[in-house]
Design a protein around this motif. Sequence first.
Motif, short mmCIF file in Angstrom:
data_model
loop_
_atom_site.label_atom_id
_atom_site.label_comp_id
_atom_site.label_asym_id
_atom_site.label_seq_id
_atom_site.Cartn_x
_atom_site.Cartn_y
_atom_site.Cartn_z
N VAL A 4 0.86 -1.18 0.00
CA VAL A 4 0.00 0.00 0.00
C VAL A 4 0.90 1.24 0.00
CG1 VAL A 4 -1.76 1.26 1.28
CG2 VAL A 4 -1.76 -1.26 1.27
N ARG A 31 -11.01 -4.05 -0.77
CA ARG A 31 -11.43 -3.33 0.44
C ARG A 31 -10.36 -2.33 0.84
NH1 ARG A 31 -14.08 -8.26 4.06
NH2 ARG A 31 -16.09 -8.25 2.99
N TYR A 33 -9.45 0.94 3.71
CA TYR A 33 -9.79 1.53 5.00
C TYR A 33 -8.92 2.75 5.25
CZ TYR A 33 -10.96 -3.45 5.44
OH TYR A 33 -11.41 -4.73 5.21
N TYR A 35 -7.65 5.04 8.60
CA TYR A 35 -7.55 5.13 10.05
C TYR A 35 -6.79 6.40 10.40
CZ TYR A 35 -8.67 0.09 10.34
OH TYR A 35 -9.27 -1.15 10.26
N PRO A 43 -4.39 2.92 16.09
CA PRO A 43 -5.17 3.48 14.99
C PRO A 43 -6.67 3.43 15.29
CG PRO A 43 -3.49 1.98 14.17
CD PRO A 43 -3.53 1.83 15.66
N TYR A 48 -14.52 3.09 5.44
CA TYR A 48 -14.26 1.82 4.79
C TYR A 48 -14.97 1.78 3.43
CZ TYR A 48 -15.68 -3.07 3.90
OH TYR A 48 -15.96 -4.28 3.33
N LEU A 91 -3.61 6.75 8.23
CA LEU A 91 -3.18 5.46 7.70
C LEU A 91 -4.23 4.90 6.77
CD1 LEU A 91 -2.00 3.93 11.09
CD2 LEU A 91 -0.51 4.65 9.22
N ARG A 101 -9.25 -14.22 3.84
CA ARG A 101 -8.40 -13.81 4.95
C ARG A 101 -8.81 -12.39 5.34
NH1 ARG A 101 -3.61 -16.99 4.76
NH2 ARG A 101 -2.40 -15.31 5.73
N TYR A 102 -8.54 -12.02 6.55
CA TYR A 102 -9.08 -10.76 7.04
C TYR A 102 -8.01 -9.77 7.47
CZ TYR A 102 -13.35 -13.45 6.93
OH TYR A 102 -14.40 -14.21 6.53
N GLU A 103 -6.76 -10.14 7.31
CA GLU A 103 -5.74 -9.19 7.73
C GLU A 103 -5.70 -8.01 6.77
OE1 GLU A 103 -5.35 -12.42 7.39
OE2 GLU A 103 -3.55 -12.95 6.29
N GLN A 104 -5.46 -6.84 7.34
CA GLN A 104 -5.34 -5.62 6.56
C GLN A 104 -3.87 -5.27 6.48
OE1 GLN A 104 -7.93 -2.60 8.24
NE2 GLN A 104 -9.61 -4.05 8.43
N PHE A 105 -3.49 -4.78 5.31
CA PHE A 105 -2.11 -4.39 5.08
C PHE A 105 -2.06 -2.87 5.00
CE2 PHE A 105 -0.34 -8.53 4.60
CZ PHE A 105 -1.42 -9.31 4.23
N PHE A 106 -1.17 -2.30 5.79
CA PHE A 106 -1.13 -0.86 5.96
C PHE A 106 -0.06 -0.20 5.12
CE2 PHE A 106 -4.02 0.23 9.44
CZ PHE A 106 -4.38 -1.03 9.88
N GLY A 107 -0.36 1.03 4.73
CA GLY A 107 0.63 1.87 4.09
C GLY A 107 1.48 2.59 5.12
N PRO A 108 2.45 3.38 4.66
CA PRO A 108 3.36 4.07 5.58
C PRO A 108 2.73 5.26 6.29
CG PRO A 108 3.86 4.67 3.34
CD PRO A 108 2.82 3.61 3.26
N PHE B 35 -5.64 -10.09 15.89
CA PHE B 35 -4.43 -9.80 15.13
C PHE B 35 -3.37 -9.18 16.04
CE2 PHE B 35 -6.58 -10.11 10.99
CZ PHE B 35 -7.89 -9.89 11.36
N TYR B 37 -0.02 -6.60 15.31
CA TYR B 37 0.75 -5.80 14.37
C TYR B 37 1.95 -5.22 15.09
CZ TYR B 37 -2.98 -5.72 10.83
OH TYR B 37 -3.91 -6.06 9.87
N GLY B 43 7.36 3.64 11.44
CA GLY B 43 5.95 4.00 11.47
C GLY B 43 4.99 3.09 10.76
N GLU B 44 5.46 2.24 9.86
CA GLU B 44 4.53 1.41 9.10
C GLU B 44 4.09 0.19 9.90
OE1 GLU B 44 5.73 1.06 5.12
OE2 GLU B 44 4.32 -0.52 4.59
N LEU B 45 2.81 -0.03 9.98
CA LEU B 45 2.27 -1.19 10.69
C LEU B 45 2.52 -2.46 9.89
CD1 LEU B 45 -1.07 0.36 11.86
CD2 LEU B 45 0.47 -0.86 13.37
N PHE B 47 1.85 -6.52 9.66
CA PHE B 47 1.01 -7.62 10.12
C PHE B 47 1.88 -8.77 10.60
CE2 PHE B 47 -2.21 -10.75 10.24
CZ PHE B 47 -1.77 -11.86 9.54
N ARG B 50 -2.82 -13.59 12.47
CA ARG B 50 -4.26 -13.58 12.61
C ARG B 50 -4.68 -14.88 13.28
NH1 ARG B 50 -7.67 -16.29 9.23
NH2 ARG B 50 -6.02 -16.36 7.66
N ARG B 95 -11.31 -7.97 15.09
CA ARG B 95 -12.31 -7.78 14.05
C ARG B 95 -13.48 -8.68 14.38
NH1 ARG B 95 -14.47 -10.52 9.89
NH2 ARG B 95 -15.06 -9.43 8.00
N LEU B 103 -11.09 -2.89 12.04
CA LEU B 103 -10.30 -3.37 13.16
C LEU B 103 -10.42 -2.41 14.33
CD1 LEU B 103 -6.99 -4.46 11.38
CD2 LEU B 103 -8.86 -5.91 12.15
N PHE B 105 -8.33 -1.47 17.59
CA PHE B 105 -6.97 -1.63 18.11
C PHE B 105 -6.90 -1.32 19.59
CE2 PHE B 105 -4.10 -2.21 14.49
CZ PHE B 105 -4.92 -1.89 13.43
#
Lengths: 115, 115
Positions: A4, A31, A33, A35, A43, A48, A91, A101-108, B35, B37, B43-45, B47, B50, B95, B103, B105
């Motif tokens: 991301v 999907r 999101y 935050y 977060p 969403y 974020l 799968r339900y894990e979310q992958f975050f950007g910086p 989850f 993280y 700073g980047e989360l 994963f 899960r 979740r 999510l 947190f």
Amino acid sequence: DTGVSQNPRHKITKRGQNVTFRCDPISEHNRLYWYRQTLGQGPEFLTYFQNEAQLEKSRLLSDRFSAERPKGSFSTLEIQRTEQGDSAMYLCASSSQTSGRYEQFFGPGTRLTVL
Amino acid sequence: AQKVTQAQTEISVVEKEDVTLDCVYETRDTTYYLFWYKQPPSGELVFLIRRNSFDEQNEISGRYSWNFQKSTSSFNFTITASQVVDSAVYFCALRANSGYSTLTFGKGTMLLVSP
């Protein structure tokens, strides 16, 4: 598989100005999101999207905040008439509905400072 | 409503020590996902893991292990033989299966590993 991405990484603005952030999710993720994270906190969910539809908005999202995902790909988050309380890390995360799968992958993140 | 509590704000250990990060959650849903993280200084989360509510099997991945206990609503994370690179803020998240896939947190636990 690129992750991301978010732009800009940092934004400094004066109170009252409008700002816009962009998020590009992982390409096959439908999907997306947004935050917000303040210092010392986890977060907090803002909004969403599933494809181009905005399905949920947090009560944290005041009328000054608007988000779009016009073609179901990238998304923008705009804050109008910024206030000092808007200073935070914004974020973006994405996930795949079809993967099961339900894990979310975050950007910086985009760090916003409102002076 | 969902809630995640990470009671440990900050933990300091010396390299090679084992450390456990606690996570307690609340939800009315019978199906949910937990989850962990990692948020390094950059700073980047990131994963880590899960866990589904219907799978209480503990998991080990290298130096990391997770202990999920539904009876106490806990999902604890242990790092064995900690290293300086483990220094980060660790977040536990929940979740619920109802509603949308956002999510919730905890506030995070800052882990400082000194040489």
